[in-house]
Design an enzyme around this catalytic site. Structure first.
Site, short mmCIF file in Angstrom:
data_model
loop_
_atom_site.label_atom_id
_atom_site.label_comp_id
_atom_site.label_asym_id
_atom_site.label_seq_id
_atom_site.Cartn_x
_atom_site.Cartn_y
_atom_site.Cartn_z
N CYS A 1 0.83 -1.21 0.00
CA CYS A 1 0.00 0.00 0.00
C CYS A 1 0.87 1.26 0.00
O CYS A 1 1.56 1.52 0.98
CB CYS A 1 -0.89 -0.05 1.24
SG CYS A 1 -1.78 1.47 1.61
N CYS B 1 0.56 3.57 2.99
CA CYS B 1 1.13 2.91 4.17
C CYS B 1 2.65 3.06 4.17
O CYS B 1 3.26 3.27 5.22
CB CYS B 1 0.77 1.43 4.18
SG CYS B 1 -1.00 1.11 4.25
#
Length: 160
Positions: free
Chosen positions: A84, A87
């Site tokens: 991600c 992230c």
């Protein structure tokens, strides 16, 4: 450098900066063999430790997680996934702030590995943070975008 962090795992959240859970679902397999590790502050050498490394043999991730949040007065959990992009941006912020807040336990939960745990805590997008005080959730939201915002949030929510 010693710190109060642990890492666990989950899927990216939907939103402008997040990822959907189903986008990468097929790429992730659950861990089948838990590894034990002492997570006392004296033994920690990284800002974060994978939850899978602290689950005792025969213990479920949910039980280990519950034990962690109940055994520490202040815990901040970052639900994330390695694939991600948002992230990846928040990860270094989380690590840096964790190193500056030795009285708080910082836990990273990889949602790809611990999807059931993320589901149990209602995580729909990532990166997503939950603050626990004395075993109770006191704050939950998408992760902030700067270290300054994150530190301000921590001090506000924990009354530091």
């Amino acid at each position: 450098m010693k710190s109060n962090s642990i890492i666990i795992s989950f899927f990216c959240m939907t939103g402008l900066t997040g990822c959907t859970q189903t986008q990468k679902k097929e790429m992730h397999e659950p861990i089948t063999e838990p590894i034990t590790q002492d997570i006392t502050a004296e033994k920690r050498t990284h800002n974060a430790t994978e939850l899978q490394n602290i689950i005792e043999k025969g213990e479920s991730a949910a039980d280990a997680f519950t034990k962690i949040i109940n055994d520490h007065s202040m815990v901040i959990v970052d639900f994330y996934a390695e694939w991600c992009p948002p992230c990846k941006k928040f990860g270094p912020i989380f690590e840096r702030v964790a190193a500056q807040e030795p009285n708080i336990l910082f836990v990273k939960v990889n949602t790809a590995t611990f999807k059931d745990l993320a589901d149990e805590y209602g995580v729909k997008s990532i990166p997503y943070i939950i603050f626990f005080k004395d075993g109770k959730s006191i704050y939950r939201h998408n992760a902030p975008s700067t270290a300054k915002e994150f530190k301000s949030l921590i001090h506000s929510e924990f009354n530091l």
